[in-house]
Motif scaffolding. Structure first.
Motif, short mmCIF file in Angstrom:
data_model
loop_
_atom_site.label_atom_id
_atom_site.label_comp_id
_atom_site.label_asym_id
_atom_site.label_seq_id
_atom_site.Cartn_x
_atom_site.Cartn_y
_atom_site.Cartn_z
N ASP A 280 11.75 2.04 7.76
CA ASP A 280 10.41 2.56 7.50
C ASP A 280 9.32 1.55 7.84
O ASP A 280 9.50 0.34 7.71
N GLU A 281 8.17 2.07 8.25
CA GLU A 281 7.00 1.23 8.46
C GLU A 281 6.49 0.76 7.11
O GLU A 281 6.39 1.55 6.16
N GLN A 282 6.15 -0.51 7.01
CA GLN A 282 5.61 -1.08 5.78
C GLN A 282 4.08 -1.13 5.90
O GLN A 282 3.55 -1.51 6.94
N SER A 283 3.43 -0.78 4.81
CA SER A 283 1.96 -0.75 4.80
C SER A 283 1.44 -1.68 3.71
O SER A 283 1.93 -1.67 2.58
N TRP B 56 0.85 -1.19 0.00
CA TRP B 56 0.00 0.00 0.00
C TRP B 56 0.88 1.24 0.00
O TRP B 56 1.67 1.46 0.92
N VAL B 57 0.73 2.05 -1.05
CA VAL B 57 1.54 3.26 -1.20
C VAL B 57 0.61 4.45 -1.34
O VAL B 57 -0.40 4.39 -2.06
N SER C 220 5.34 6.42 11.67
CA SER C 220 4.23 5.48 11.69
C SER C 220 3.00 6.16 11.09
O SER C 220 2.92 7.39 11.03
N HIS C 221 2.04 5.34 10.68
CA HIS C 221 0.80 5.87 10.11
C HIS C 221 -0.04 6.56 11.17
O HIS C 221 0.19 6.39 12.38
N VAL D 288 -2.77 -3.70 6.92
CA VAL D 288 -1.77 -4.44 7.70
C VAL D 288 -0.51 -3.57 7.75
O VAL D 288 -0.01 -3.14 6.70
N PHE D 289 0.00 -3.35 8.96
CA PHE D 289 1.19 -2.52 9.13
C PHE D 289 2.30 -3.36 9.77
O PHE D 289 2.05 -4.18 10.64
#
Length: 203
Positions: free
Chosen positions: A108-111, A65-66, A170-171, A137-138
């Motif tokens: 980096d946090e992955q989304s 997710w970008v 973070s998101h 999902v994070f």
């Protein structure tokens, strides 16, 4: 003329009721509605429950997710594995869907987004609506990762635009936002329906 109008409305209502009576009742519940992964917790699961009166065929897929501004893009990924990718769930039954994260980025946090598509069963002359659920999902390497959302106001022509900038790692979830002038006048906010703003993005 009035009689004809009444007759046409009656026919339209009859057709609509006929369509409704021949539509399948579809209902799919997913728990939980989001997942958080880490190096020590790289696996998780979802529980799908079919609350309808007929079997449900569901396709499950994973995407990276970008975000770029207000645009959300789902990209193919092999870093998040889902099993099973298809499931047939009987009436009142449940299905466990498992996911596994291969690696976690050090910085980096992955989304990700896990997309559940309920595939229509084209049987007879009955009507089914396609249902789609997209669950975030994070994955983060740091338990201390936090969001840092700052706001600014810009002018675009004759309109004012509220810009949210996430400078954190973070998101963040933007919900129940309100705006008002210094005189107390409440301003109406309109914008994207998805409340998430990913790290490093602005909306």
């Amino acid at each position: 003329m009035l009689i004809r109008l009444v007759l046409v409305r009656a026919i339209m209502l009859a057709v609509m009721w006929a369509m409704v009576s021949q539509a399948y009742a579809q209902a799919l519940a997913i728990v939980p509605i989001r997942q958080n992964l880490s190096p020590d917790h790289r696996s998780a699961s979802f529980k799908l429950t079919n609350t309808s009166e007929s079997s449900a065929l569901v396709q499950i897929r994973c995407y990276r997710w970008v975000q770029k501004g207000n645009d959300d893009t789902f990209l193919p990924t092999s870093n998040l594995i889902i099993s099973p990718t298809f499931a047939t769930i009987g009436p009142g039954k449940s299905q466990t869907v498992r996911l596994l994260l291969r690696t976690v980025d050090e910085n980096d946090e992955q989304s990700y987004r896990v997309v559940f598509d309920q595939i229509p069963d084209h049987v007879g002359n009955k009507v089914q609506l396609t249902l789609r659920f997209s669950v975030p999902v994070f994955a983060s390497n740091s338990v201390e990762a936090k969001s840092d959302v700052q706001f600014r106001i810009e002018r675009e022509g004759d309109k004012l635009v509220l810009v949210a900038v996430n400078r954190g790692s973070s998101h963040s979830i933007l919900s129940k936002l309100t705006a008002s002038t210094k005189e107390g006048e409440v301003l109406q906010l309109t914008g994207p329906s998805m409340p998430y703003i990913l790290a490093g993005n602005e909306r």
